[in-house]
Design a protein around this motif. Structure first.
Motif, PDB file in Angstrom:
ATOM      1  N   ALA A   8       0.832  -1.261  -0.124  1.00 27.99           N
ATOM      2  CA  ALA A   8      -0.045  -0.034  -0.041  1.00 27.99           C
ATOM      3  C   ALA A   8       0.789   1.435  -0.090  1.00 27.99           C
ATOM      4  N   GLU A  11      -5.630  -4.076   4.659  1.00 24.49           N
ATOM      5  CA  GLU A  11      -5.713  -4.309   5.950  1.00 24.49           C
ATOM      6  C   GLU A  11      -5.608  -5.760   6.374  1.00 24.49           C
ATOM      7  N   LYS A  52     -16.170  -1.014   0.518  1.00 24.08           N
ATOM      8  CA  LYS A  52     -15.083  -0.796   1.294  1.00 24.08           C
ATOM      9  C   LYS A  52     -15.360  -1.437   2.621  1.00 24.08           C
ATOM     10  N   ARG A  61     -13.858  -4.985   4.528  1.00 17.11           N
ATOM     11  CA  ARG A  61     -13.417  -5.149   5.969  1.00 17.11           C
ATOM     12  C   ARG A  61     -14.153  -5.947   6.702  1.00 17.11           C
ATOM     13  N   ASP A  95       1.424   3.449   2.118  1.00 17.80           N
ATOM     14  CA  ASP A  95       1.840   3.758   3.347  1.00 17.80           C
ATOM     15  C   ASP A  95       2.854   2.644   4.008  1.00 17.80           C
ATOM     16  N   ASN A 138      -4.366   0.654  -3.366  1.00 23.35           N
ATOM     17  CA  ASN A 138      -4.640   2.008  -2.885  1.00 23.35           C
ATOM     18  C   ASN A 138      -4.618   1.753  -1.181  1.00 23.35           C
ATOM     19  N   SER A 139      -5.048   0.665  -0.588  1.00 20.90           N
ATOM     20  CA  SER A 139      -5.140   0.687   0.927  1.00 20.90           C
ATOM     21  C   SER A 139      -5.450  -0.777   1.198  1.00 20.90           C
TER      22      SER A 139
END
Length: 143
Positions: A14, A87, A129, A133, A16, A84-85
């Motif tokens: 990702a 988790e 999204k 999750r 970050d 993009n992201s």
């Protein structure tokens, strides 16, 4: 122990952080054309990654990762997933994810009744999204 001929080197990156960097035996990736299973020896591939849950099997147990769209490249038993992201499912609080999903579902239903296309699209994206999750955390979503 891994049989070196039967593993994939997987990197999930990702903007970050690197979410995953390890060997796995199997991957199920949410591509924009459906679920895509990847095993050792898979043909070279470049695909768009959809918002959804990626499942990885480093050994006997499956693990989940919520992905928020991106791209994946498969080549020579190396899989790079640029998103993009992302988790890890086991780091997501199930009850918080359930609450976020229910809230996003209500917002989408309200937006869907209106005529504002931009609002509908944003609500749909937020719902997808939140669903990813919730599912990655272990939640079950009825159709």
């Amino acid at each position: 122990m891994f049989n070196e001929k039967m593993v994939l080197n997987l990197k999930v990156i990702a903007p970050d952080c690197t979410v995953w960097e390890d060997k796995v035996e199997e991957i199920v990736l949410p591509s924009t054309t459906g679920q895509l299973g990847i095993l050792s020896g898979h043909a070279p591939l470049l695909t768009a990654v959809d918002i959804g849950v990626m499942r990885v099997r480093p050994a006997k147990e499956w693990q989940t990762i919520a992905l928020m769209g991106g791209f994946a490249e498969v080549e020579n038993d190396e899989v790079k997933v640029l998103v993009n992201s992302a988790e890890m499912g086991d780091s997501i609080d199930l009850e918080s994810a359930r609450s976020d999903f229910e809230s996003a579902k209500s917002s989408f239903e309200a937006a869907d009744k209106g005529d504002n296309r931009l609002e509908k699209n944003r609500a749909s994206q937020a719902l997808r999204k939140a669903r990813a999750r919730f599912q990655a955390a272990g939640g079950i979503v009825s159709v």
